[in-house]
Design an enzyme around this catalytic site. Structure first.
Site, PDB file in Angstrom:
ATOM      1  N   GLN A   1       0.824  -1.208   0.000  1.00 37.88           N
ATOM      2  CA  GLN A   1       0.000   0.000   0.000  1.00 37.88           C
ATOM      3  C   GLN A   1       0.853   1.251   0.000  1.00 37.88           C
ATOM      4  O   GLN A   1       2.072   1.216   0.174  1.00 37.88           O
ATOM      5  CB  GLN A   1      -0.935  -0.009   1.204  1.00 37.88           C
ATOM      6  CG  GLN A   1      -0.235  -0.166   2.549  1.00 37.88           C
ATOM      7  CD  GLN A   1      -1.187  -0.393   3.696  1.00 37.88           C
ATOM      8  OE1 GLN A   1      -1.243   0.404   4.630  1.00 37.88           O
ATOM      9  NE2 GLN A   1      -1.948  -1.491   3.641  1.00 37.88           N
TER      10      GLN A   1
ATOM     11  N   HIS B   1       0.243   5.809   0.856  1.00 34.95           N
ATOM     12  CA  HIS B   1      -0.657   6.853   1.337  1.00 34.95           C
ATOM     13  C   HIS B   1      -0.304   8.186   0.677  1.00 34.95           C
ATOM     14  O   HIS B   1       0.874   8.462   0.418  1.00 34.95           O
ATOM     15  CB  HIS B   1      -0.545   7.018   2.849  1.00 34.95           C
ATOM     16  CG  HIS B   1      -0.665   5.738   3.612  1.00 34.95           C
ATOM     17  ND1 HIS B   1      -1.806   4.979   3.642  1.00 34.95           N
ATOM     18  CD2 HIS B   1       0.246   5.057   4.372  1.00 34.95           C
ATOM     19  CE1 HIS B   1      -1.612   3.906   4.380  1.00 34.95           C
ATOM     20  NE2 HIS B   1      -0.371   3.929   4.831  1.00 34.95           N
TER      21      HIS B   1
ATOM     22  N   GLU C   1       3.540   7.953   8.828  1.00 33.11           N
ATOM     23  CA  GLU C   1       3.363   7.031   9.942  1.00 33.11           C
ATOM     24  C   GLU C   1       4.710   6.502  10.408  1.00 33.11           C
ATOM     25  O   GLU C   1       5.713   6.575   9.689  1.00 33.11           O
ATOM     26  CB  GLU C   1       2.450   5.866   9.545  1.00 33.11           C
ATOM     27  CG  GLU C   1       2.933   5.071   8.359  1.00 33.11           C
ATOM     28  CD  GLU C   1       1.876   4.103   7.827  1.00 33.11           C
ATOM     29  OE1 GLU C   1       0.937   3.764   8.571  1.00 33.11           O
ATOM     30  OE2 GLU C   1       1.996   3.686   6.664  1.00 33.11           O
TER      31      GLU C   1
ATOM     32  N   HIS D   1       4.906   0.322   0.800  1.00 35.87           N
ATOM     33  CA  HIS D   1       5.293  -0.478   1.956  1.00 35.87           C
ATOM     34  C   HIS D   1       4.305  -1.608   2.199  1.00 35.87           C
ATOM     35  O   HIS D   1       3.191  -1.613   1.672  1.00 35.87           O
ATOM     36  CB  HIS D   1       5.403   0.397   3.208  1.00 35.87           C
ATOM     37  CG  HIS D   1       4.100   1.009   3.635  1.00 35.87           C
ATOM     38  ND1 HIS D   1       3.595   2.154   3.057  1.00 35.87           N
ATOM     39  CD2 HIS D   1       3.193   0.633   4.580  1.00 35.87           C
ATOM     40  CE1 HIS D   1       2.438   2.467   3.624  1.00 35.87           C
ATOM     41  NE2 HIS D   1       2.173   1.551   4.554  1.00 35.87           N
TER      42      HIS D   1
ATOM     43  N   ARG E   1      -4.492   0.472  -1.723  1.00 38.51           N
ATOM     44  CA  ARG E   1      -3.928  -0.871  -1.870  1.00 38.51           C
ATOM     45  C   ARG E   1      -3.479  -1.083  -3.307  1.00 38.51           C
ATOM     46  O   ARG E   1      -4.250  -0.908  -4.252  1.00 38.51           O
ATOM     47  CB  ARG E   1      -4.963  -1.934  -1.504  1.00 38.51           C
ATOM     48  CG  ARG E   1      -5.374  -1.981  -0.066  1.00 38.51           C
ATOM     49  CD  ARG E   1      -6.180  -3.250   0.224  1.00 38.51           C
ATOM     50  NE  ARG E   1      -6.911  -3.113   1.483  1.00 38.51           N
ATOM     51  CZ  ARG E   1      -8.198  -2.796   1.575  1.00 38.51           C
ATOM     52  NH1 ARG E   1      -8.895  -2.591   0.472  1.00 38.51           N
ATOM     53  NH2 ARG E   1      -8.765  -2.683   2.750  1.00 38.51           N
TER      54      ARG E   1
END
Length: 274
Positions: A63, A65, A82, A140, A160
């Site tokens: 995935q 972001h 994150e 990642h 995804r």
């Protein structure tokens, strides 16, 4: 009172587990596996940051972001940087961060469609105690056999690219558009500021500090919230008793007492400094 113990929300996931981690009750026999536990404040649905525990028995999807600008262009409130601290890892556990070589959009999309993307990713061995910071745009995948704490921008926008044949939606167009598919280069870690303060992540979207046990005074700027995440130990902050496996938010000034064996993470928005 400036300190609030957050409530927990259990999230069932196909890649989750029936045996979680000390301090967390296992799912009922025959129930769905639990993959995540989120920490939430009553009445606060849009905090800047979100803290989770993750429990994996299988690989998570490959995935990516979006960053803030990309998220805003799609009408979303924010992107998603994150970071993870590994609490427990089975032998040979891995996390994929980046690709072995730079990959153009067309190649990335084709690899996601035919499954060869797994071989293009840089799967890094991990162990308990490891720490990783993954900025938005990083391709990642979190591997199997891991228990970890995730601190992230409060966004669940996940594109995804590949899901090992599971019957879940993919987001190839959006994901390829925001992916920075190249070898992962860790951001410099500022490191120890003093024997009582180590900075693990320093912005731009959030700061994460690591503190040992002992007493300390905390003072946050007006309107800024901090998240105290105990990895180990126990203590009290402004009348709120905490132990490992909890999360406590802090505003304004607070007095922290922590056992000598405590290991603490403290996170706050990257625009603030304490």
């Amino acid at each position: 009172m400036s300190a609030t113990a957050l409530t927990t929300h259990r999230v069932e996931k196909p890649w989750g587990r029936h045996r979680l981690y000390p301090g967390f009750a296992d799912p009922a026999p025959g129930g769905e596996p639990v993959g995540e536990i989120w920490f939430q404040a009553p009445g606060d649905s849009t905090p800047d940051l979100l803290v989770k525990y993750l429990f994996t028995s299988e690989k998570l999807s490959v995935q990516v972001h979006p960053d803030d600008a990309q998220a805003h262009a799609r009408g979303l409130p924010r992107g998603k940087d994150e970071c993870w601290i590994i609490l427990d890892a089975e032998p040979d556990s891995t996390i994929a961060l980046g690709t072995h070589q730079p990959i153009d959009a067309a190649t990335l999309r084709a690899a996601a469609l035919d499954g060869s993307i797994e071989r293009l990713l840089d799967w890094k061995p991990v162990k308990a105690g490891d720490f990783f910071y993954a900025p938005s745009g990083t391709v990642h995948a979190i591997g199997a056999g891991l228990t970890l704490i995730e601190i992230q921008q409060n966004s669940e926008t996940t594109y995804r690219l590949y899901d090992y044949g599971r019957p879940r939606e993919l987001h190839l167009e959006d994901g390829v558009a925001v992916a920075d598919a190249r070898p992962f280069v860790p951001a410099p870690m500022p490191g120890e500021v003093s024997p009582h303060r180590t900075i693990l992540v320093e912005g731009p979207k959030f700061v994460v500090e690591r503190w040992p046990g002992g007493d300390r005074a905390i003072r946050l700027p007006d309107g800024v919230k901090g998240w105290l995440v105990p990895v180990a130990g126990a203590g009290e902050i402004d009348g709120v008793t905490w132990t490992a496996g909890m999360c406590v938010t802090v505003e304004g000034a607070a007095t922290l007492t922590a056992s000598e064996d405590a290991d603490l993470l403290f996170a706050y928005p990257g625009t603030a400094r304490i």
